[in-house]
Design a protein around this motif. Structure first.
Motif, PDB file in Angstrom:
ATOM      1  N   ASP A  48       0.939   5.002  56.972  1.00 53.02           N
ATOM      2  CA  ASP A  48       1.762   4.170  56.872  1.00 53.02           C
ATOM      3  C   ASP A  48       3.256   5.793  56.653  1.00 53.02           C
ATOM      4  O   ASP A  48       3.177   6.691  55.576  1.00 53.02           O
ATOM      5  CB  ASP A  48       2.127   4.163  55.080  1.00 53.02           C
ATOM      6  N   ASN A  73       5.417  -4.445  60.975  1.00 50.28           N
ATOM      7  CA  ASN A  73       4.139  -4.524  60.420  1.00 50.28           C
ATOM      8  C   ASN A  73       4.210  -3.126  59.405  1.00 50.28           C
ATOM      9  O   ASN A  73       3.488  -3.086  58.765  1.00 50.28           O
ATOM     10  CB  ASN A  73       3.485  -3.189  61.404  1.00 50.28           C
ATOM     11  N   SER A  74       5.381  -2.285  59.372  1.00 54.54           N
ATOM     12  CA  SER A  74       5.574  -1.429  58.076  1.00 54.54           C
ATOM     13  C   SER A  74       7.365  -1.133  58.315  1.00 54.54           C
ATOM     14  O   SER A  74       8.414   0.117  58.124  1.00 54.54           O
ATOM     15  CB  SER A  74       5.164  -0.109  59.097  1.00 54.54           C
ATOM     16  N   ASN A  76       9.215  -0.651  55.600  1.00 51.21           N
ATOM     17  CA  ASN A  76      10.074   0.526  54.430  1.00 51.21           C
ATOM     18  C   ASN A  76       9.689   1.850  55.455  1.00 51.21           C
ATOM     19  O   ASN A  76      10.321   2.362  55.124  1.00 51.21           O
ATOM     20  CB  ASN A  76       8.619   0.921  53.568  1.00 51.21           C
ATOM     21  N   GLN A 137       7.008  -6.019  48.233  1.00 54.42           N
ATOM     22  CA  GLN A 137       6.162  -7.145  48.724  1.00 54.42           C
ATOM     23  C   GLN A 137       6.307  -8.692  48.559  1.00 54.42           C
ATOM     24  O   GLN A 137       5.640  -9.181  49.400  1.00 54.42           O
ATOM     25  CB  GLN A 137       5.693  -7.099  46.703  1.00 54.42           C
ATOM     26  N   SER A 139       8.542  -9.544  50.458  1.00 58.96           N
ATOM     27  CA  SER A 139       9.183  -9.174  52.423  1.00 58.96           C
ATOM     28  C   SER A 139       7.455  -9.190  52.875  1.00 58.96           C
ATOM     29  O   SER A 139       7.144  -9.885  53.884  1.00 58.96           O
ATOM     30  CB  SER A 139       9.689  -8.018  52.736  1.00 58.96           C
ATOM     31  N   ASN A 140       6.923  -8.120  52.176  1.00 57.62           N
ATOM     32  CA  ASN A 140       5.457  -8.391  53.355  1.00 57.62           C
ATOM     33  C   ASN A 140       4.420  -9.099  53.267  1.00 57.62           C
ATOM     34  O   ASN A 140       4.222  -9.326  54.150  1.00 57.62           O
ATOM     35  CB  ASN A 140       4.753  -7.173  52.449  1.00 57.62           C
ATOM     36  N   SER A 141       4.793 -10.454  51.810  1.00 55.37           N
ATOM     37  CA  SER A 141       4.145 -11.707  51.731  1.00 55.37           C
ATOM     38  C   SER A 141       4.413 -12.433  52.683  1.00 55.37           C
ATOM     39  O   SER A 141       3.746 -12.612  53.912  1.00 55.37           O
ATOM     40  CB  SER A 141       3.690 -11.955  50.493  1.00 55.37           C
ATOM     41  N   LYS A 144       3.219 -10.689  56.329  1.00 54.47           N
ATOM     42  CA  LYS A 144       1.862 -11.008  56.484  1.00 54.47           C
ATOM     43  C   LYS A 144       1.190 -12.237  56.560  1.00 54.47           C
ATOM     44  O   LYS A 144       0.581 -12.651  56.705  1.00 54.47           O
ATOM     45  CB  LYS A 144       1.206 -10.554  55.688  1.00 54.47           C
ATOM     46  N   THR A 186      14.592 -10.515  56.436  1.00 55.53           N
ATOM     47  CA  THR A 186      12.854 -10.332  56.656  1.00 55.53           C
ATOM     48  C   THR A 186      12.698 -11.850  57.595  1.00 55.53           C
ATOM     49  O   THR A 186      12.200 -10.974  58.533  1.00 55.53           O
ATOM     50  CB  THR A 186      12.083 -10.574  55.646  1.00 55.53           C
TER      51      THR A 186
END
Length: 260
Positions: A48, A73-74, A76, A137, A139-141, A144, A186
């Protein structure tokens, strides 16, 4: 921990970057390098990183395509593109895919120092509020493709916005707008922001003044918004590619329907 990746095929330039960074910062815990996109992707998948310095013209996929991969994929990780004079228009395109900055070659020492400080050192020092953490979190969900997590996190986010301490309606509005705009950004990174219904839904939330004082109504609107995003993610895929998460998302969205 502060982690930086240098993606540059010229050895001399990589060495110059490392020398400047090591001489001016003691806080860097990991400074890795990649001479092509294949090595860069492998390192990005394993670590990361807080900041990536990226040359546009690298062997393999170019720096713009690799930047898209990193942002997906990253999300942040900050990206600073490095470019020569004759590639300026190419670099300008990078801004449209949400890279954080670009530096014109030959790059001055002070510019490198400033970029490391801004996108790595100072960024790590800024404490994230619970609300900022929930937005990341969420945005990541979405990225993913985890539908239930996205729904649950959006509900937690709204509870956070409507804490008893937040009695100022202007503050509530600002935080609702921040949340919606973050989600819209996003969708742009996933290339689904072009759908009119997503744009209309985001505007509907931002223009509905009743939501300022009705937490439960806002939750319903957010659930509809998140569900719409995941439907568009599924619609975007022409055929099933073996990703079981697609199947889970479809079932979770349509479980109340008469599906076989």
């Amino acid at each position: 921990m502060n982690k930086i990746l240098l993606v540059e095929d010229e050895l001399i330039e990589r060495e110059a970057f490392k020398k400047i960074i090591y001489e001016n910062f003691n806080e860097i815990d990991s400074l890795q390098e990649a001479f092509n996109s294949e090595v860069a992707i492998k390192k990005i998948d394993e670590t990361d990183f807080d900041l990536v310095f990226m040359d546009i013209k690298i062997p393999g996929i170019n720096g713009l395509e690799l930047s898209k991969y990193i942002k997906k994929n990253s999300p942040n990780c900050s990206i600073v593109i490095t470019t020569a004079h004759d590639e300026f228009d190419f670099a300008h395109t990078a801004i449209k895919i949400n890279v954080d900055d670009f530096l014109l070659k030959p790059i001055r020492k002070d510019k490198i120092i400033k970029a490391v400080k801004k996108y790595c050192i100072d960024k790590k020092k800024e404490p994230k509020t619970n609300q900022e953490s929930l937005l990341i979190q969420l945005s990541n969900s979405i990225i993913k493709n985890n539908y239930f997590d996205a729904i649950n996190l959006s509900q937690k986010l709204i509870d956070q916005i409507y804490e008893p301490s937040n009695e100022n309606l202007h503050k509530t509005w600002d935080e609702i707008a921040e949340a919606v705009n973050h989600i819209v950004m996003t969708t742009k990174s996933l290339n689904i922001s072009k759908y009119n219904d997503l744009e209309l839904m985001s505007k509907k939330i931002l223009r509905n003044h009743k939501l300022y004082t009705d937490k439960y109504l806002l939750k319903q609107e957010f659930i509809c918004f998140i569900k719409m995003i995941f439907k568009r993610l599924l619609d975007q895929k022409k055929e099933f590619n073996g990703d079981i998460q697609d199947v889970k998302s479809y079932i979770e969205i349509n479980i109340k329907k008469n599906i076989t």
